[in-house]
Scaffold this motif. Structure first.
Motif, PDB file in Angstrom:
ATOM      1  N   MET A   1       0.857  -1.183   0.000  1.00 19.50           N
ATOM      2  CA  MET A   1       0.000   0.000   0.000  1.00 19.50           C
ATOM      3  C   MET A   1       0.894   1.234   0.000  1.00 19.50           C
ATOM      4  O   MET A   1       1.898   1.281   0.700  1.00 19.50           O
ATOM      5  N   PRO A   2       0.508   2.240  -0.742  1.00 18.13           N
ATOM      6  CA  PRO A   2       1.297   3.476  -0.735  1.00 18.13           C
ATOM      7  C   PRO A   2       1.285   4.131   0.641  1.00 18.13           C
ATOM      8  O   PRO A   2       0.380   3.892   1.436  1.00 18.13           O
ATOM      9  N   LYS A   3       2.280   4.929   0.893  1.00 19.94           N
ATOM     10  CA  LYS A   3       2.327   5.668   2.161  1.00 19.94           C
ATOM     11  C   LYS A   3       1.223   6.722   2.134  1.00 19.94           C
ATOM     12  O   LYS A   3       1.131   7.517   1.216  1.00 19.94           O
ATOM     13  N   ILE A   4       0.372   6.701   3.148  1.00 18.64           N
ATOM     14  CA  ILE A   4      -0.696   7.680   3.298  1.00 18.64           C
ATOM     15  C   ILE A   4      -0.340   8.577   4.474  1.00 18.64           C
ATOM     16  O   ILE A   4      -0.104   8.091   5.583  1.00 18.64           O
ATOM     17  N   SER A   5      -0.290   9.869   4.243  1.00 18.16           N
ATOM     18  CA  SER A   5       0.015  10.826   5.306  1.00 18.16           C
ATOM     19  C   SER A   5      -1.282  11.288   5.952  1.00 18.16           C
ATOM     20  O   SER A   5      -2.290  11.485   5.280  1.00 18.16           O
ATOM     21  N   GLN A  24      -6.525  -0.398   4.843  1.00 15.00           N
ATOM     22  CA  GLN A  24      -7.220   0.190   3.697  1.00 15.00           C
ATOM     23  C   GLN A  24      -7.950   1.435   4.181  1.00 15.00           C
ATOM     24  O   GLN A  24      -8.239   1.564   5.358  1.00 15.00           O
TER      25      GLN A  24
END
Length: 80
Positions: A1-5, A24
């Motif tokens: 999963m992409p890094k979510i800030s 998710q």
């Protein structure tokens, strides 16, 4: 999963460095979010209609769960 800030540090999924550790997430329009129950979240994303907006100011993350909340397992989303 992409890094979510994420800077919402009272969220169960928040991690140091302002990182979202949810397995998710669901980002939707503010109007859809306001019209749905709090339990509508990422695992239901495939059954939700598209919710186009004109700017990021009209969007929200539906994956928020307060730290320490007993509801942190209600939606099936887990911390990574």
């Amino acid at each position: 999963m992409p890094k979510i800030s994420c800077s919402v540090n009272n969220c169960h999924y928040w991690s140091s460095g302002n990182v979202c550790d949810a397995s998710q997430i669901l980002v939707t329009s503010d109007s859809m979010s306001k019209s749905q129950a709090q339990t509508v979240d990422a695992p239901m994303a495939g059954s939700i209609s598209a919710t186009p907006v004109n700017s990021s100011a009209e969007t929200c993350c539906k994956t928020f769960v307060a730290k320490g909340s007993a509801q942190k397992t209600d939606d099936g989303v887990t911390r990574q």
